[in-house]
Design an enzyme around this catalytic site. Structure first.
Site, PDB file in Angstrom:
ATOM      1  N   ASP A  49       0.817  -1.007   0.119  1.00  0.00           N
ATOM      2  CA  ASP A  49      -0.036  -0.121   0.009  1.00  0.00           C
ATOM      3  C   ASP A  49       1.053   1.192  -0.070  1.00  0.00           C
ATOM      4  O   ASP A  49       1.839   1.376   0.797  1.00  0.00           O
ATOM      5  CB  ASP A  49      -0.908  -0.150   1.244  1.00  0.00           C
ATOM      6  CG  ASP A  49      -1.949   1.103   1.301  1.00  0.00           C
ATOM      7  OD1 ASP A  49      -2.156   1.669   0.123  1.00  0.00           O
ATOM      8  OD2 ASP A  49      -2.620   0.967   2.312  1.00  0.00           O
ATOM      9  N   ASP A  80      -3.273   2.366  -5.743  1.00  0.00           N
ATOM     10  CA  ASP A  80      -1.934   2.520  -5.080  1.00  0.00           C
ATOM     11  C   ASP A  80      -1.855   1.422  -4.034  1.00  0.00           C
ATOM     12  O   ASP A  80      -1.143   1.324  -3.254  1.00  0.00           O
ATOM     13  CB  ASP A  80      -1.954   3.899  -4.228  1.00  0.00           C
ATOM     14  CG  ASP A  80      -2.978   4.079  -3.246  1.00  0.00           C
ATOM     15  OD1 ASP A  80      -3.988   3.151  -3.363  1.00  0.00           O
ATOM     16  OD2 ASP A  80      -2.947   4.650  -2.360  1.00  0.00           O
ATOM     17  N   GLU A  81      -2.633   0.203  -4.302  1.00  0.00           N
ATOM     18  CA  GLU A  81      -2.602  -0.974  -3.347  1.00  0.00           C
ATOM     19  C   GLU A  81      -2.700  -2.120  -4.261  1.00  0.00           C
ATOM     20  O   GLU A  81      -3.521  -2.119  -5.135  1.00  0.00           O
ATOM     21  CB  GLU A  81      -3.205  -0.879  -2.098  1.00  0.00           C
ATOM     22  CG  GLU A  81      -4.857  -0.636  -2.403  1.00  0.00           C
ATOM     23  CD  GLU A  81      -5.591  -0.861  -1.157  1.00  0.00           C
ATOM     24  OE1 GLU A  81      -5.293  -1.668  -0.138  1.00  0.00           O
ATOM     25  OE2 GLU A  81      -6.621  -0.083  -0.936  1.00  0.00           O
TER      26      GLU A  81
END
Lengths: 427, 372
Positions: free
Chosen positions: A46, A139-140
């Site tokens: 993350d 973003d993860e």
């Protein structure tokens, strides 16, 4: 004396001894030690305060300032940096409230194109580690590193530490890593040591780690479910661990069985790369509430083109068109319509959505409008026309021509009249 | 109002009109049936604002008057009353109550005033003709299955009826399509039909007309304007609004140049299609027809469950062709054909196919192929 655990320096990646406080090679205090460190394969990665981190990277003068990324005249915090978080700012918080808490914060409008590019760069680096990357958002992602030891010449833990370091030096942002044996705990782990973290949850301590956590920490337990569980006496995950499986099943059905298993850290979901999309949609929040049907229709047209472009890019089409409206007092209204046959054409998405809009746009003020296409299928099954629909082939050819012009000369090369606003008033 | 009539006669009339009443209504009066007693008859009327059925039944009128009662409740009461009895209906002053009596049963029912009841009555029906009930039934039966249910193209949600001249004869045509299949049936136009506006009779009205056809030898009077249609079956009158839209120019989609002719025996063909389609799980899965000289191979492949094939001897001597159709649509059409054989006129795997009893038959069907 306790047996030495496998350990690793996260800065110079040299093996360390578990008792040490600092790395003997480089002096860093960022040592990672865990009994199962070299056996666990499933990771959740993350990015830390992603949008804010990207902005700070691009403008070092922001480094020591509280940075809030959020929308326009109104709207909410979409990301805030850790300095802002110290002041109590949280994502999804209304902007005025965030600025009350943190008046010195620098507010930056989101630049999704830029974040998208950085996100893709990080994603590509993940794919260098394993093909089993399951993105959850920009973003993860989950990574399954099983069987990559020989390829990377290192255990997943080492590979991930190297990856985190690599992202910092090459991309200029930091990530947090959670390493475990299942998705649920990997995701939980990545949150334990944020930012710039690396946390490991092994099989041995899974039950103990989960025990004190609130039931809301379980994946899929939202506010409503949490409240219901709380009322039934299940406040912590420990309460669920102690509950009888049959009892939970009787009370909550299949969901109860899932809760019982997750509470014990039993989660056999696998990492699924490239999840297939279930729908494609686009929406926009207005700067000021809008009731004018013409303006709403124009927004709808632009959004339809956006959705259509996504469908065309993915070579998919959909059978259902849905209109989404949020009224000025935040009530959400969705209306959907099944099409006679699947489509990926902007004109057809727009036509269906406009009919839905015409029934709703009756003077009320709206703050948000969106359009989505679902019930997806292959593009080959779409827009064939039928006995009555003799226009399909022509519509398809027209849009293909427009699309190829746009590909060559840019998005604004060909525009429909409806996409233009009203003429400006002479001064 | 005070009126007495036979339970059997009342039940029959109620069974005709109460179907129009929707089970759930946001407007209370639409749940009711209008009762009007005068001149030795009781008139019953129900409506959903698009469709209205009126029936008049002989009755002993003690005192003329009118009221409205919940249609489904009234129907259920009368249905449960013993056979052969008399039913009396009597309004009790201004209380809005109605007393229903039959034998030793008494029901006090809440009524709504007659004046609230909406009137759909069409004033200027411009065209009028009559035709045998059997003919009207044929027009409906053979096209009804192709009516579309999709709301986007609302103008397909009914049967398009119009007159047209074919080889010097005026014909009355009924056409329905959902885009995938099209059904067209024609009859010599009855006197008075010529020049009538082309109208789209909505699905619900079509279904009610079909149910109201009890005596095939009777004559049905049809009256039309551009907005309404009325069908009169003796004492029963059905009035319906028409769909306000333009039916597509269907003549353009009926292929004329299809030169590959296939003749099959209907019953074995339908049975074989039905058998092989067992293997398809999803609704609307295609059945493939592989044609070569004298032979038709039907096949269905379902990646999840397996495949099925069946061979049939057929009358075919054109170039080999593989074409796919929705199995259910094929069965719908073959079940509507009157003769023992079906004639398929095909062009290519991507173009519509024409299906008929034989060349020039009154009923003609067009079917879109599917990708296989």
């Amino acid at each position: 004396m306790t047996p030495a655990l496998p350990a690793l320096c996260r800065d110079c990646l040299t093996p360390a001894a578990s008792g040490q406080r600092r790395c003997k090679a480089c002096g860093s205090p960022r040592l990672l030690a865990h009994a199962e460190m070299n056996e666990l394969q499933l990771a959740h990665i993350d990015c830390d305060a992603f949008y804010a981190a990207v902005e700070k990277r691009d403008d070092p003068s922001l480094r020591d300032k509280a940075v809030i990324i959020g929308g326009g005249k109104r709207g909410v915090v979409s990301t805030c940096c850790y300095i802002a978080r110290i002041n109590g700012v949280r994502s999804a918080m209304p902007m005025f409230k965030a600025l009350d808490l943190c008046p010195d914060a620098v507010v930056i409008l989101p630049d999704m194109a830029k974040y998208g590019a950085v996100g893709r760069q990080v994603r590509a680096m993940m794919h260098d580690l394993t093909p089993l990357v399951e993105p959850l958002s920009i973003d993860e992602a989950f990574l399954d590193l099983s069987g990559t030891e020989r390829l990377h010449g290192a255990s997943p833990a080492v590979t991930l530490a190297r990856f985190a370091k690599c992202v910092e030096t090459e991309v200029g942002i930091s990530v947090s890593v959670g390493l475990s044996y299942c998705k649920f705990l990997a995701k939980m782990a990545s949150d334990l040591d944020k930012p710039r973290g690396f946390a490991v949850i092994g099989r041995a301590e899974a039950m103990a780690v989960l025990e004190p956590k609130s039931v809301g920490a379980i994946w899929g337990v939202g506010k409503v479910a949490e409240e219901r569980l709380r009322q039934d006496g299940y406040v912590t995950i420990g309460d669920l661990q102690r509950a009888d499986q049959t009892d939970l099943f009787r009370r909550y059905g299949a969901e109860g069985g899932r809760l019982w298993r997750l509470a014990r850290g039993l989660d056999d979901r696998t990492v699924e790369p490239e999840r297939e999309a279930k729908s494609a949609s686009a929406e926009t929040t207005f700067d000021a509430d809008i009731s004018d049907p013409e303006t709403l229709t124009r927004s709808l047209f632009l959004l339809s083109e956006k959705v259509s472009a996504r469908l065309k890019k993915g070579e998919i089409a959909g059978r259902t068109v849905a209109l989404k409206l949020k009224t000025h007092d935040f009530r959400l209204r969705t209306r959907a319509r099944a099409l006679p046959q699947p489509t990926q054409l902007a004109v057809r998405i727009f036509e269906a959505a406009r009919e839905l809009l015409n029934k709703e746009a009756k003077g009320e003020r709206f703050r948000l409008i969106g359009v989505g296409v679902s019930d997806l299928c292959e593009a080959a099954d779409a827009d064939h026309g039928d006995l009555v629909d003799t226009r399909a082939a022509r519509d398809k050819a027209t849009e293909a021509a427009v699309d190829s012009l746009r590909a060559k000369f840019g998005g604004a090369a060909v525009m429909k009249g409806i996409a233009f606003g009203p003429p400006r008033k002479p001064r | 109002m005070k009126v007495t009539l036979e339970r059997g006669a009342l039940l029959k009339s109620l069974s005709h009109v109460h179907r129009v009443v929707e089970r759930r209504n946001t407007i209370p009066i639409l749940s009711n049936v209008l009762l009007q007693a005068k001149d030795g008859a009781l008139l019953l009327r129900a409506t959903d604002l698009d469709l209205e059925i009126t029936e008049s039944v002989a009755a002993d009128v003690g005192q003329a008057g009118a009221t409205t009662l919940p249609a489904h409740t009234l129907y259920d009461i009368v249905r449960k009353l013993p056979e052969g009895g008399q039913v009396s209906l009597e309004t009790a002053g201004d209380s809005g109550q109605l007393l229903l009596r039959s034998g030793r049963s008494r029901f006090n029912l809440q009524s709504l005033p007659e004046s609230d009841f909406p009137d759909l009555t069409a004033a200027d029906l411009t065209h009028r003709f009559s035709l045998p009930a059997a003919d009207l039934k044929k027009l409906i039966d053979k096209t009804q299955f192709a009516i579309s249910t999709e709301e986007t193209r609302y103008y397909l949600n009914g049967i398009f009826m119009h007159t047209t001249e074919v080889d010097g004869h005026m014909m009355l045509r009924a056409v329905a399509t959902d885009g995938h299949r099209l059904a067209r049936v024609e009859l010599p136009a009855p006197a008075g039909a010529a020049g009538m506006p082309g109208v789209i009779v909505p699905r619900k009205a079509v279904a009610e007309v079909q149910k109201l056809i009890e005596d095939l030898s009777a004559e049905v009077v049809v009256e039309m304007s551009t907005t309404k249609a009325r069908f009169t079956f003796g004492p029963v009158v059905l009035t319906s609004k028409l769909i306000d839209g333009t039916f597509p120019d269907y003549t353009r989609v009926i292929p004329v140049g299809n030169d590959k002719r296939l003749t099959v025996d209907c019953a074995p063909f339908a049975a074989a299609v039905d058998r092989v389609s067992t293997i398809s799980s999803e609704r609307g899965r295609a059945v493939k027809l592989a044609l070569s000289e004298g032979k038709l191979t039907l096949s269905v492949t379902n990646p999840d469950s397996g495949s099925a094939t069946e061979e049939l001897e057929v009358d075919y001597d054109a170039a080999p062709i593989d074409i796919g159709f929705n199995a259910r649509y094929l069965l719908d059409i073959t079940s509507q054909l009157d003769s023992d054989t079906a004639l398929f006129k095909l062009a290519d795997p991507g173009s519509p196919t024409v299906i008929q009893d034989r060349d020039g038959a009154a009923a003609l069907y067009v079917l879109m192929p599917m990708r296989v």
